[in-house]
Design an enzyme around this catalytic site. Structure first.
Site, mmCIF file in Angstrom:
data_model
loop_
_atom_site.group_PDB
_atom_site.id
_atom_site.type_symbol
_atom_site.label_atom_id
_atom_site.label_comp_id
_atom_site.label_asym_id
_atom_site.label_seq_id
_atom_site.Cartn_x
_atom_site.Cartn_y
_atom_site.Cartn_z
ATOM 1 N N PRO A 94 46.438 65.084 40.257
ATOM 2 C CG PRO A 94 46.691 64.787 42.557
ATOM 3 C CD PRO A 94 45.660 65.091 41.501
ATOM 4 C CB CYS A 95 50.465 63.563 36.710
ATOM 5 S SG CYS A 95 52.111 64.060 37.292
ATOM 6 C CD GLN A 96 52.033 62.504 42.062
ATOM 7 O OE1 GLN A 96 50.871 62.590 41.663
ATOM 8 N NE2 GLN A 96 52.570 63.386 42.895
ATOM 9 C CG PHE A 139 47.211 58.567 34.888
ATOM 10 C CD1 PHE A 139 46.506 57.630 34.154
ATOM 11 C CD2 PHE A 139 46.590 59.144 35.987
ATOM 12 C CE1 PHE A 139 45.206 57.278 34.498
ATOM 13 C CE2 PHE A 139 45.292 58.805 36.336
ATOM 14 C CZ PHE A 139 44.597 57.875 35.589
#
Length: 438
Positions: free
Chosen positions: A85-87, A89
């Protein structure tokens, strides 16, 4: 209820394990390249889409699977893939991980160095956003495979994330090349890049950080060859005549084609048999002409909304794509009468097949969280075939197979079973309050 024989059938020959699998971007890519995969996904809605699409899935937390259910992963798996999950970064979020890259790098070295993982987990909590720690999971899965009797190290590793994570992929690559500490001499050829999706035929501008690693003997990891020209984001530096040109009239420049526009992608999808993309409302005077106003700010100004023409690639498709406003004319814009992209249209802008069976709730979020399958095909094909995907493979990837309801139910049983091992409260049913009958 599923029989053991049915379960073996669905998992037979699985080679790719997709961590944080979402609705199946990498799995769809693998399918069209001729590889079978299984995904781990904690979101029930994404799992429903995967079951409907016929994609083997385990509805579980990635960390829990690694810690207590690792033996359930088929031993035929020799490729580890995933996009944590990228949230944490992403520039669209608070950026806890982005601001603490140095600490995350420290944790990577501590893991490989053999420090007690419980102590590492305790320190990870101090970062403030638990999702930041998930970028370490692919490394932990590799270490688990190396240290588990009867398991072999993965032959290939493919990871993707937002561009801010590129420095961490560099750390990963250096450690994988060295094979020290808990890697126990297991070494990889490894490289990493920042890839722009429109340069691979995806009709949107989106940048991803990608790492590919392969065991020695499989050949050096070669950079991906782009197939399309880049899209210039700054409108004042675009070629005006090119921006206004209807997509169908564009010509290749040299060996590379012009980027794919929204109109071109949606028009082609709408022509497919039994297409779920009904783009006739976006046509004006027989041609598909519209402009999109983004839900996000532009140029650092949260109130200034960016615009894209029909003849250009879409903005990055996020979970908020349904908030983007679509207009066919300035009159509609001035009257504030916008249209919206449908879920099938949003999926096509992500390069999912036109008839992909989006299911469950929060479908816009599912679409936005996914890896664009076309980009996935380029990455996986180079990692596993040492070549770009063929034109035939890319053409086939525009239409999804028909999946019988019995297959969906069998996969749901494999993934969820009696629900007891699914993430807590993920199957909680909210009962609506009904007014008594008059």
């Amino acid at each position: 209820m599923n029989s053991p024989g049915t379960q073996v059938h669905h998992l037979d020959g699985v080679r790719i394990l997709d961590l944080f699998a979402g609705p199946g971007g990498l799995d769809v890519a693998a399918h069209f390249l001729g590889f079978r995969s299984i995904g781990i996904e904690w979101d029930r809605n994404a799992c429903e889409t995967r079951y409907a699409a016929g994609l083997p899935t385990i509805h579980a937390d990635v960390s829990v699977m690694r810690e207590t259910r690792f033996d359930e992963i088929p031993k035929s798996v020799d490729v580890l893939a995933g996009g944590p999950p990228c949230q944490s970064f992403s520039v669209a979020g608070k950026g806890v991980g982005r601001k603490r890259l140095d600490r995350v790098e420290e944790f990577i070295h501590r893991l490989v160095g053999g420090e007690n993982e419980a102590r590492i987990d305790e320190d990870l909590h101090s970062l403030g956003d638990p999702r930041t720690a998930l970028v370490l999971e692919p490394l932990r899965w590799l270490l688990k495979a190396i240290e588990t009797e009867g398991r072999d190290p993965y032959k290939v590793i493919v990871l993707e994330q937002v561009p801010a994570v590129l420095p961490l992929w560099e750390v990963y690559a250096k450690l994988l090349r060295g094979g020290e500490g808990r890697l126990n001499g297991v070494k990889y050829e490894a490289d990493f890049w920042e890839l722009k999706t429109e340069r691979f035929g995806v009709p949107q501008t989106r940048t991803r950080a990608v790492l590919v690693a392969r065991r020695p003997g499989l050949g050096a990891v070669e950079p991906l060859e782009t197939t399309h020209l880049p899209f210039e984001l700054q409108r004042e530096r675009r070629n005006a005549s090119q921006a206004e040109m209807f997509p169908g009239s564009s010509l290749p420049t040299g060996r590379k084609s012009r980027w794919i526009s929204m109109a071109q992608a949606l028009e082609e999808a709408s022509r497919q048999k039994d297409s779920r993309v009904k783009a006739s409302r976006l046509r004006k005077d027989g041609e598909m002409k519209f402009f999109v106003v983004s839900n996000y700010g532009s140029g650092g100004d949260s109130k200034k909304r960016g615009r894209r023409l029909w003849s250009e690639p879409a903005f990055t498709v996020t979970g908020k794509i349904s908030r983007n406003k679509v207009y066919k004319s300035m009159a509609e814009y001035e009257a504030e009468k916008p249209d919206r992209f449908t879920i099938p249209e949003s999926g096509v802008l992500q390069t999912f097949p036109h008839n992909f069976p989006w299911s469950g709730n929060d479908q816009a979020q599912q679409v936005g969280n996914a890896v664009p399958p076309r980009l996935g095909m380029h990455v996986l094909s180079m990692a596993l075939h040492s070549r770009p995907p063929t034109d035939e493979e890319l053409t086939a990837a525009t239409t999804w197979r028909t999946v019988p309801g019995t297959t969906t139910e069998e996969l749901r049983h494999i993934g969820c079973g009696d629900l007891s091992q699914c993430p807590p409260k993920s199957h909680r049913i909210t009962r609506s309050r009904r007014k008594p009958a008059p």
